[in-house]
Design a protein around this motif. Structure first.
Motif, PDB file in Angstrom:
ATOM      1  N   ARG A 218       0.838  -1.209   0.000  1.00 28.92           N
ATOM      2  CA  ARG A 218       0.000   0.000   0.000  1.00 28.92           C
ATOM      3  C   ARG A 218       0.867   1.251   0.000  1.00 28.92           C
ATOM      4  N   ALA A 219       0.292   2.310  -0.489  1.00 25.94           N
ATOM      5  CA  ALA A 219       1.006   3.587  -0.430  1.00 25.94           C
ATOM      6  C   ALA A 219       0.913   4.111   0.999  1.00 25.94           C
ATOM      7  N   GLY A 220       1.817   4.991   1.346  1.00 31.17           N
ATOM      8  CA  GLY A 220       1.744   5.621   2.669  1.00 31.17           C
ATOM      9  C   GLY A 220       2.663   4.937   3.659  1.00 31.17           C
ATOM     10  N   ALA A 221       3.320   5.777   4.446  1.00 29.51           N
ATOM     11  CA  ALA A 221       4.296   5.260   5.399  1.00 29.51           C
ATOM     12  C   ALA A 221       3.616   4.956   6.721  1.00 29.51           C
ATOM     13  N   ALA A 222       4.289   4.189   7.562  1.00 29.64           N
ATOM     14  CA  ALA A 222       3.793   3.931   8.916  1.00 29.64           C
ATOM     15  C   ALA A 222       3.963   5.201   9.759  1.00 29.64           C
ATOM     16  N   PRO A 223       3.064   5.423  10.724  1.00 32.21           N
ATOM     17  CA  PRO A 223       3.235   6.589  11.578  1.00 32.21           C
ATOM     18  C   PRO A 223       4.476   6.450  12.462  1.00 32.21           C
ATOM     19  N   PRO A 224       5.146   7.559  12.747  1.00 31.33           N
ATOM     20  CA  PRO A 224       6.292   7.491  13.646  1.00 31.33           C
ATOM     21  C   PRO A 224       5.874   7.018  15.036  1.00 31.33           C
ATOM     22  N   VAL A 225       6.782   6.295  15.691  1.00 29.89           N
ATOM     23  CA  VAL A 225       6.515   5.753  17.035  1.00 29.89           C
ATOM     24  C   VAL A 225       7.363   6.514  18.053  1.00 29.89           C
ATOM     25  N   LEU A 226       6.725   6.906  19.158  1.00 27.74           N
ATOM     26  CA  LEU A 226       7.446   7.540  20.261  1.00 27.74           C
ATOM     27  C   LEU A 226       7.258   6.689  21.519  1.00 27.74           C
ATOM     28  N   VAL A 227       8.207   6.746  22.409  1.00 24.68           N
ATOM     29  CA  VAL A 227       8.112   6.013  23.674  1.00 24.68           C
ATOM     30  C   VAL A 227       8.027   7.036  24.800  1.00 24.68           C
ATOM     31  N   PRO A 235      19.167   6.979  36.041  1.00 22.98           N
ATOM     32  CA  PRO A 235      19.797   7.569  34.848  1.00 22.98           C
ATOM     33  C   PRO A 235      20.266   6.525  33.841  1.00 22.98           C
ATOM     34  N   GLU A 236      20.842   5.429  34.337  1.00 23.51           N
ATOM     35  CA  GLU A 236      21.356   4.424  33.377  1.00 23.51           C
ATOM     36  C   GLU A 236      20.206   3.713  32.655  1.00 23.51           C
ATOM     37  N   ASP A 237      19.043   3.634  33.284  1.00 24.21           N
ATOM     38  CA  ASP A 237      17.886   3.029  32.609  1.00 24.21           C
ATOM     39  C   ASP A 237      17.329   3.965  31.540  1.00 24.21           C
ATOM     40  N   ILE A 238      17.400   5.272  31.808  1.00 23.26           N
ATOM     41  CA  ILE A 238      17.000   6.245  30.776  1.00 23.26           C
ATOM     42  C   ILE A 238      17.924   6.098  29.571  1.00 23.26           C
ATOM     43  N   ASP A 239      19.227   6.030  29.831  1.00 25.35           N
ATOM     44  CA  ASP A 239      20.196   5.878  28.732  1.00 25.35           C
ATOM     45  C   ASP A 239      19.920   4.600  27.951  1.00 25.35           C
ATOM     46  N   ALA A 240      19.615   3.519  28.665  1.00 21.75           N
ATOM     47  CA  ALA A 240      19.375   2.237  27.993  1.00 21.75           C
ATOM     48  C   ALA A 240      18.129   2.324  27.111  1.00 21.75           C
ATOM     49  N   ALA A 241      17.089   3.000  27.612  1.00 23.08           N
ATOM     50  CA  ALA A 241      15.857   3.154  26.818  1.00 23.08           C
ATOM     51  C   ALA A 241      16.133   3.997  25.572  1.00 23.08           C
ATOM     52  N   VAL A 242      16.933   5.043  25.723  1.00 21.29           N
ATOM     53  CA  VAL A 242      17.279   5.892  24.568  1.00 21.29           C
ATOM     54  C   VAL A 242      18.082   5.085  23.557  1.00 21.29           C
ATOM     55  N   ASP A 243      19.022   4.296  24.039  1.00 17.24           N
ATOM     56  CA  ASP A 243      19.842   3.483  23.123  1.00 17.24           C
ATOM     57  C   ASP A 243      18.978   2.495  22.351  1.00 17.24           C
ATOM     58  N   LEU A 244      18.020   1.886  23.079  1.00 19.85           N
ATOM     59  CA  LEU A 244      17.115   0.939  22.416  1.00 19.85           C
ATOM     60  C   LEU A 244      16.273   1.672  21.370  1.00 19.85           C
ATOM     61  N   ALA A 245      15.771   2.845  21.740  1.00 18.83           N
ATOM     62  CA  ALA A 245      14.958   3.640  20.803  1.00 18.83           C
ATOM     63  C   ALA A 245      15.756   3.930  19.532  1.00 18.83           C
ATOM     64  N   LEU A 246      17.021   4.284  19.710  1.00 20.71           N
ATOM     65  CA  LEU A 246      17.865   4.600  18.552  1.00 20.71           C
ATOM     66  C   LEU A 246      18.087   3.367  17.684  1.00 20.71           C
ATOM     67  N   GLU A 247      18.367   2.273  18.362  1.00 18.89           N
ATOM     68  CA  GLU A 247      18.634   1.014  17.660  1.00 18.89           C
ATOM     69  C   GLU A 247      17.418   0.553  16.853  1.00 18.89           C
ATOM     70  N   ARG A 248      16.228   0.808  17.414  1.00 19.54           N
ATOM     71  CA  ARG A 248      15.009   0.282  16.829  1.00 19.54           C
ATOM     72  C   ARG A 248      14.309   1.253  15.882  1.00 19.54           C
ATOM     73  N   GLY A 249      14.942   2.372  15.606  1.00 16.38           N
ATOM     74  CA  GLY A 249      14.346   3.325  14.667  1.00 16.38           C
ATOM     75  C   GLY A 249      13.115   4.041  15.198  1.00 16.38           C
ATOM     76  N   VAL A 250      13.006   4.121  16.526  1.00 19.77           N
ATOM     77  CA  VAL A 250      11.923   4.902  17.132  1.00 19.77           C
ATOM     78  C   VAL A 250      12.160   6.380  16.793  1.00 19.77           C
ATOM     79  N   ALA A 251      11.074   7.126  16.569  1.00 21.21           N
ATOM     80  CA  ALA A 251      11.224   8.510  16.109  1.00 21.21           C
ATOM     81  C   ALA A 251      11.463   9.490  17.247  1.00 21.21           C
ATOM     82  N   GLY A 252      10.931   9.170  18.429  1.00 18.36           N
ATOM     83  CA  GLY A 252      11.053  10.157  19.500  1.00 18.36           C
ATOM     84  C   GLY A 252      10.773   9.594  20.868  1.00 18.36           C
ATOM     85  N   VAL A 253      11.046  10.423  21.865  1.00 14.52           N
ATOM     86  CA  VAL A 253      10.839  10.042  23.251  1.00 14.52           C
ATOM     87  C   VAL A 253      10.053  11.167  23.928  1.00 14.52           C
ATOM     88  N   ILE A 254       9.033  10.791  24.690  1.00 14.97           N
ATOM     89  CA  ILE A 254       8.245  11.777  25.434  1.00 14.97           C
ATOM     90  C   ILE A 254       8.650  11.684  26.897  1.00 14.97           C
TER      91      ILE A 254
END
Ligand SMILES: Cc1cc2nc3c(=O)[nH]c(=O)nc-3n(C[C@H](O)[C@H](O)[C@H](O)COP(=O)(O)O)c2cc1C
Length: 369
Positions: A218-227, A235-254
């Motif tokens: 189908r035409a049209g892209a998937a909507p961006p995903v934010l966590v 703090p280290e758990d925040i960093d780990a979540a950000v790293d996972l988001a980056l690895e997984r192509g997540v668009a943003g963090v709230i």
């Protein structure tokens, strides 16, 4: 400080009533008035100086309505008309559920705060999709980006969480400009454990699988995903979540949801000790700190949405300067009333003029440099 007519006249009356009743009244009024309001008003864009293209979406201004206010998408046309540059509906779970017993929202006026333990009371994904379909038929979607915030149904076991998020996404897919994976509300037992890398990766896998199915051929892209993350993570758990988001192509963090901390409150003990998540002024600095940490770690590769304790344009500026490209408000809207989003946009423009800032994006990250 000069009080607005809302703060001087309306709020004192509303604050005598039960908080959830006032909320219901507000949503019911905006559900009726929204379509009319949408005909006469839209979100301010400061002549383009507040407008940003992010994650493939056009945000007329950076001030959004945070999740939890319009859990059933009943007042969607009203939000852009009240000046919001985007709005996030939900949290929506796969199955409709009543939430926790009442009373479950408390005001702490001395702290300019709220404590809530609603527990994802919502209509469920299917009923919410039907509501959104009605708004679409009436031509009332699309004035500003609409986020769909997803959470886990209470009855769903943690190991089945990915399927729960996936089911909701399938149903709400046609309406999502972006999708938020909420793993940070304190009022669903075990939900915040899903912020750990293993469970979060499982949910993101399930979402990717839905996206692959829905976009195939189908035409049209998937909507961006934010966590959406909690402010109480180490703090280290925040960093780990950000790293996972980056690895997984997540668009943003709230960042952030409400806090379980009661630090620095001046309200009487009987209010302070209510169970639930604390929002509003006492959360401001803590969430700004998380914004700065996430922005530093992501180094421009994720869109950061800053939320927590924003009441004024200076509070919004602080989040932007810490690295957020967008902000959201909930408690500040309850205390400030219907003119809040517009007032914040106006205040941002005035300060941009004063400080010689041509475009809102130039504020982003300035305090981190
Ligand atoms: C009464 C209430 C209900 C909320 N419900 C949700 C929700 O369903 N999902 C969610 O992700 N956040 C929810 N939130 C959190 C807000 O979206 C926001 O992250 C938090 O309140 C901090 O912002 P604030 O200080 O501007 O309120 C809720 C907050 C309040 C006060």
């Amino acid at each position: 400080m000069v009080l607005s007519p809302y703060s001087a006249l309306v709020r004192p009356v509303l604050f005598r009533l039960d908080p959830e009743r006032v909320h219901e009244l507000a949503i019911a009024s905006l559900a009726v008035a929204g379509p009319l309001m949408a005909r006469v008003a839209g979100p301010p864009d400061g002549g383009g100086r507040l407008t940003q293209e992010l994650m493939g979406l056009r945000f007329p201004n950076p001030v959004g309505l945070a999740a939890g206010f319009d859990k059933r998408a009943r007042a969607v046309p009203a939000w852009p008309a009240l000046g919001f540059g985007f709005a996030e509906v939900g949290t929506i779970t796969a199955q409709g559920q009543p939430g926790n017993p009442k009373p479950r929202i408390h005001r702490l006026p001395d702290d300019r705060a709220l404590i809530n333990r609603l527990g994802f009371n919502n209509a469920g994904a299917e009923a919410t999709a039907a509501t959104l379909a009605r708004w679409r038929r009436r031509g009332l979607l699309g004035r500003a980006p609409l986020g769909i915030n997803l959470g886990k149904s209470k009855v769903t076991e943690p190991e089945d969480a990915p399927a729960d998020y996936a089911r909701s996404l399938e149903l709400l897919w046609p309406f999502a400009d972006y999708v938020t994976v909420n793993v940070s509300s304190p009022n669903t037992p075990g939900l915040r454990d899903l912020q750990a890398i293993g469970p979060l990766a499982g949910i993101l896998d399930a979402i990717d699988a839905v996206a692959a199915r829905m976009t195939a051929g189908r035409a049209g892209a998937a909507p961006p995903v934010l966590v959406k993350l909690a402010p109480d993570l180490a703090p280290e758990d925040i960093d780990a979540a950000v790293d996972l988001a980056l690895e997984r192509g997540v668009a943003g963090v709230i960042v952030t949801n409400t806090t379980l901390s009661r630090e620095g409150l001046v309200s009487p003990e009987q209010l302070r000790s209510r169970e639930g998540g604390l929002s509003g002024a006492p959360l401001r600095e803590r969430s700004t700190g998380v914004v700065a940490r996430v922005a530093r770690r992501a180094a421009g590769r994720l869109v950061v949405v800053g939320v927590g304790g924003i009441f004024t344009s200076d509070d919004a500026w602080e989040k932007l300067a810490a690295g957020a490209s967008l902000v959201q408000i909930y408690t500040g809207f309850v205390y400030g009333g219907p003119g809040t989003a517009r007032a914040i946009c106006n205040g941002l423009m005035e300060r941009m003029d004063r400080e010689g800032v041509a475009h809102v994006s130039e504020i982003v990250g300035t305090s981190a440099r």
